[in-house]
Design an enzyme around this catalytic site. Structure first.
Site, mmCIF file in Angstrom:
data_model
loop_
_atom_site.group_PDB
_atom_site.id
_atom_site.type_symbol
_atom_site.label_atom_id
_atom_site.label_comp_id
_atom_site.label_asym_id
_atom_site.label_seq_id
_atom_site.Cartn_x
_atom_site.Cartn_y
_atom_site.Cartn_z
ATOM 1 C CB CYS A 1 -0.942 -0.004 1.195
ATOM 2 S SG CYS A 1 -1.877 -1.541 1.353
ATOM 3 C CG HIS B 1 -3.285 3.095 1.998
ATOM 4 N ND1 HIS B 1 -3.987 2.627 0.912
ATOM 5 C CD2 HIS B 1 -3.259 2.067 2.899
ATOM 6 C CE1 HIS B 1 -4.354 1.374 1.135
ATOM 7 N NE2 HIS B 1 -3.924 1.015 2.338
ATOM 8 C CG ASN C 1 -7.166 -1.068 1.737
ATOM 9 O OD1 ASN C 1 -6.395 -0.969 0.790
ATOM 10 N ND2 ASN C 1 -6.741 -1.181 2.987
HETATM 11 O O1 UT7 Z 1 -4.069 -1.450 3.654
HETATM 12 C C1 UT7 Z 1 -3.037 -1.409 4.566
HETATM 13 C C2 UT7 Z 1 -3.046 -2.428 5.591
HETATM 14 N N1 UT7 Z 1 -4.320 -2.698 6.214
HETATM 15 C C3 UT7 Z 1 -4.881 -1.877 7.127
HETATM 16 O O2 UT7 Z 1 -4.440 -0.797 7.375
HETATM 17 C C4 UT7 Z 1 -6.060 -2.431 7.887
HETATM 18 C C5 UT7 Z 1 -5.869 -2.224 9.365
HETATM 19 N N2 UT7 Z 1 -6.867 -2.892 10.197
HETATM 20 C C6 UT7 Z 1 -8.187 -2.577 10.171
HETATM 21 O O3 UT7 Z 1 -8.618 -1.757 9.380
HETATM 22 C C7 UT7 Z 1 -9.081 -3.218 11.200
HETATM 23 O O4 UT7 Z 1 -8.297 -3.989 12.072
HETATM 24 C C8 UT7 Z 1 -10.222 -4.088 10.602
HETATM 25 C C9 UT7 Z 1 -11.232 -3.187 9.889
HETATM 26 C C10 UT7 Z 1 -9.643 -5.099 9.641
HETATM 27 C C11 UT7 Z 1 -10.958 -4.813 11.721
HETATM 28 O O5 UT7 Z 1 -11.515 -3.874 12.618
HETATM 29 P P1 UT7 Z 1 -11.196 -3.943 14.181
HETATM 30 O O6 UT7 Z 1 -11.939 -2.871 14.802
HETATM 31 O O7 UT7 Z 1 -9.703 -3.965 14.367
HETATM 32 O O8 UT7 Z 1 -11.816 -5.337 14.559
HETATM 33 P P2 UT7 Z 1 -11.202 -6.428 15.555
HETATM 34 O O9 UT7 Z 1 -10.398 -7.390 14.770
HETATM 35 O O10 UT7 Z 1 -10.579 -5.746 16.724
HETATM 36 O O11 UT7 Z 1 -12.490 -7.143 16.071
HETATM 37 C C12 UT7 Z 1 -13.421 -6.469 16.946
HETATM 38 C C13 UT7 Z 1 -14.638 -7.357 17.160
HETATM 39 C C14 UT7 Z 1 -14.289 -8.777 17.581
HETATM 40 O O12 UT7 Z 1 -15.353 -9.235 18.400
HETATM 41 P P3 UT7 Z 1 -15.193 -9.256 19.991
HETATM 42 O O13 UT7 Z 1 -14.022 -10.131 20.289
HETATM 43 O O14 UT7 Z 1 -14.994 -7.813 20.398
HETATM 44 O O15 UT7 Z 1 -16.514 -9.824 20.456
HETATM 45 C C15 UT7 Z 1 -14.310 -9.543 16.286
HETATM 46 O O16 UT7 Z 1 -14.586 -10.891 16.483
HETATM 47 O O17 UT7 Z 1 -15.345 -7.470 15.921
HETATM 48 C C16 UT7 Z 1 -15.410 -8.851 15.532
HETATM 49 N N3 UT7 Z 1 -15.254 -8.889 14.100
HETATM 50 C C17 UT7 Z 1 -16.279 -8.760 13.260
HETATM 51 N N4 UT7 Z 1 -17.603 -8.608 13.482
HETATM 52 C C18 UT7 Z 1 -18.388 -8.477 12.388
HETATM 53 C C19 UT7 Z 1 -14.125 -9.001 13.384
HETATM 54 N N5 UT7 Z 1 -14.382 -8.940 12.063
HETATM 55 C C20 UT7 Z 1 -15.724 -8.802 11.965
HETATM 56 C C21 UT7 Z 1 -16.609 -8.670 10.887
HETATM 57 N N6 UT7 Z 1 -17.929 -8.501 11.164
HETATM 58 N N7 UT7 Z 1 -16.187 -8.678 9.598
#
Ligand code: UT7
Length: 334
Positions: A123, A259, A290
């Site tokens: 990216c 980005h 993205n």
């Molecule tokens: O492009 C360059 C590189 N990439 C990036 O810069 C991406 C960086 N990361 C992110 O954008 C975020 O980490 C994501 C958008 C991918 C994920 O968001 P998050 O807020 O970090 O989610 P998380 O992994 O911390 O999960 C939070 C909660 C969890 O549930 P609990 O444990 O709090 O009950 C997950 O199980 O959300 C749950 N979860 C989801 N729920 C619904 C994780 N993915 C999903 C989903 N739908 N798709």
């Protein structure tokens, strides 16, 4: 006796002359993706800012999209393709290591005199490309350079992985760079933290390509929270450093075009920079997703074409991703 060599001498400065983007036709909604993952439209909008994204057609390649954007960028700059000295394609989704996407694109657009190579800086690839292009112009290795950021991430994501399936998408953005009397590209702030190689990989598992009988790609895997924390903590500092080395402050900006990783990462960097309200911020991720190396030129083109930011204005661009790599610079908009 040591011979004295003749060396090439380039322009005083490089600048971006034009930008163009290509967005595939197919719109993919959050609801459509949620047929395969345990998620919801509401969750995806709230946690990433994405409302919908574009996927390329099954038979549409990285080089296909890149060539469309590149030809448009050349037409907008009014530069004959035969005058291009280098074609740089930043991508991590061209499906094979060789031959390069850049060589294919150069041939397709009639850049008959150009050298060509791909840049694998995820990216950050577009911002890496801007720095390489600027250096080539200033050393006289090329008069005009095409930098294309392009991805077909839909081939590489596992549609059943709820950590990545909703985030990534397809598209291409291209710029033409050429000589300038005035400084128009600030010093780059860039680097790579290979100690976090495991944060985003394409090596750990294989997925069956959706097109039955088609190629099998390694699935992109991401430690989302790890990348998120790094981006918010480290990348905000890199953004400030790019302003500092260019000798300007956030108040001098006409645009901030990071980005398009996640809307919440953009918001965090905006807060850390204390970006004044009057500076427009790229939020192209909402309808584009993205698109990795393509996201900055796509957002730049959209904002310029919509009249949200001025031609000739000053923009901060910053890319960051798998590696973990990053690059930021202040540029004069085409
Ligand atoms: O492009 C360059 C590189 N990439 C990036 O810069 C991406 C960086 N990361 C992110 O954008 C975020 O980490 C994501 C958008 C991918 C994920 O968001 P998050 O807020 O970090 O989610 P998380 O992994 O911390 O999960 C939070 C909660 C969890 O549930 P609990 O444990 O709090 O009950 C997950 O199980 O959300 C749950 N979860 C989801 N729920 C619904 C994780 N993915 C999903 C989903 N739908 N798709």
């Amino acid at each position: 006796m040591t011979a004295t060599l003749t060396v090439s001498v380039g322009a005083a400065h490089g600048r971006i002359l034009s930008v163009a983007g290509y967005r595939p036709d197919r719109i993919v909604t959050n609801d459509e993706l949620c047929e395969r993952i345990d998620s919801s439209d509401e969750w995806i909008r709230e946690r990433s800012g994405i409302i919908e994204r574009r996927y390329a057609a099954t038979d549409q390649s990285v080089a296909d999209m890149a060539a469309i954007a590149a030809a448009d960028a050349l037409a907008r700059a009014g530069i004959d393709p035969a005058r291009v000295g280098m074609v740089l394609v930043a991508s991590v989704t061209h499906p094979y290591p060789t031959p390069s996407a850049a060589a294919e694109v150069a041939d397709r657009i009639g850049a008959v005199a150009a050298a060509a190579m791909d840049i694998a800086a995820a990216c950050a690839g577009f911002c890496y490309g801007i720095e390489v292009a600027n250096a080539l112009i200033r050393t006289g290795s090329a008069e005009f350079v095409l930098v294309i950021g392009v991805e077909k991430l839909s081939d590489w994501i596992n549609p059943d992985d709820r950590g990545t399936a909703f985030l990534f998408a397809d598209g291409a953005g291209a710029v033409v760079l050429g000589p300038s009397d005035q400084p128009a590209i600030g010093p780059v702030v860039w680097g790579a933290d290979g100690s976090q190689l495991d944060a985003i990989t394409m090596t750990q598992s294989l997925i069956e390509y959706k097109n039955e009988g088609g190629p099998i790609f390694p699935a992109l895997e991401m430690q989302g929270q790890q990348v998120f924390r790094w981006a918010v903590g480290e990348i905000s500092k890199v953004a400030q450093q790019a302003l500092d080395v260019a000798g300007i402050t956030a108040d001098d900006l006409d645009a901030f075009i990071p980005h398009q990783a996640n809307m919440r990462i953009t918001d965090a960097i905006v807060r850390a920079l204390k970006l004044p309200e009057h500076v427009p911020v790229a939020r192209d991720i909402a309808y584009t997703g993205n698109t990795s190396a393509a996201s900055i030129p796509l957002a730049m083109q959209a904002m310029l074409d919509a009249g949200e930011i001025p031609h000739g204005g000053t923009a901060l661009i910053i890319g960051f991703g798998a590696g973990l790599v990053f690059a930021a610079q202040v540029v004069t908009l085409p």
